[in-house]
Design a protein around this motif. Sequence first.
Motif, PDB file in Angstrom:
ATOM      1  N   GLU A   9      11.083  61.739  33.989  1.00 46.68           N
ATOM      2  CA  GLU A   9      10.534  64.081  33.082  1.00 46.68           C
ATOM      3  C   GLU A   9      11.232  64.855  34.139  1.00 46.68           C
ATOM      4  O   GLU A   9      11.706  65.148  32.874  1.00 46.68           O
ATOM      5  CB  GLU A   9       9.441  62.982  32.657  1.00 46.68           C
ATOM      6  CG  GLU A   9       9.292  64.048  31.814  1.00 46.68           C
ATOM      7  CD  GLU A   9       7.422  64.024  31.794  1.00 46.68           C
ATOM      8  OE1 GLU A   9       6.597  65.040  31.217  1.00 46.68           O
ATOM      9  OE2 GLU A   9       7.141  62.557  31.426  1.00 46.68           O
ATOM     10  N   ALA A  12      14.484  66.280  33.406  1.00 47.79           N
ATOM     11  CA  ALA A  12      15.257  66.750  32.605  1.00 47.79           C
ATOM     12  C   ALA A  12      16.080  68.730  32.248  1.00 47.79           C
ATOM     13  O   ALA A  12      16.908  68.598  31.789  1.00 47.79           O
ATOM     14  CB  ALA A  12      13.753  67.448  31.213  1.00 47.79           C
ATOM     15  N   ALA A  42      14.532  68.471  24.156  1.00 51.19           N
ATOM     16  CA  ALA A  42      13.037  67.189  25.180  1.00 51.19           C
ATOM     17  C   ALA A  42      12.793  65.998  24.281  1.00 51.19           C
ATOM     18  O   ALA A  42      12.210  65.309  24.987  1.00 51.19           O
ATOM     19  CB  ALA A  42      11.953  68.979  24.802  1.00 51.19           C
ATOM     20  N   HIS A  45      14.928  63.547  25.561  1.00 47.85           N
ATOM     21  CA  HIS A  45      15.220  62.787  26.988  1.00 47.85           C
ATOM     22  C   HIS A  45      13.489  61.596  26.909  1.00 47.85           C
ATOM     23  O   HIS A  45      13.588  60.700  27.386  1.00 47.85           O
ATOM     24  CB  HIS A  45      14.518  63.870  27.766  1.00 47.85           C
ATOM     25  CG  HIS A  45      14.724  63.569  29.577  1.00 47.85           C
ATOM     26  ND1 HIS A  45      15.529  63.649  29.572  1.00 47.85           N
ATOM     27  CD2 HIS A  45      13.572  63.876  30.041  1.00 47.85           C
ATOM     28  CE1 HIS A  45      15.897  63.299  31.441  1.00 47.85           C
ATOM     29  NE2 HIS A  45      13.619  63.562  31.560  1.00 47.85           N
TER      30      HIS A  45
END
Length: 162
Positions: A9, A12, A42, A45
Amino acid sequence: MIRLERLTEGHADALLAFERANREWFARSVPDRGDAYFAGFAARHQALLAEQSAGTCHFHVVLDERDELVGRVNLVDVADGAAELGYRVGENATGRGVATAAVAQVCRLAATAYGLRTLDAVAALDNAASRAVLARSGFTAVADVTVNGRPAVRYRLPLETS
């Protein structure tokens, strides 16, 4: 010298910046991802991270000696000991062996950490650089294919597991 990191995460923002900075460069050799890719980045991802958690894909970012994101290398559609290899290197990192080093590293991971036995990859006929990376990495051409209306070649690499 480059290194791979498994996608998290925390990657990103850097990954989005990399894709935006290289959008025109990539569009010269592969189909453009389109505006929707960037607008929904977002959510995309998060979806990639979910696929990775499920074990159906293994995504990696390529970092240079300054820890800057200069590429990505992925193993997708993991099933039955095989996966499809995909990679892209930013314009500023080309010609330095980054793609070849990243592919070599992910091939080692595929055989050891991920337990894969075979990798496939596809490169368009007019993408000589990508075809050269695959050849240097030991992949052999196995079929002529068409991808997004462009003539391409499918390559295969049997992996040695230890």
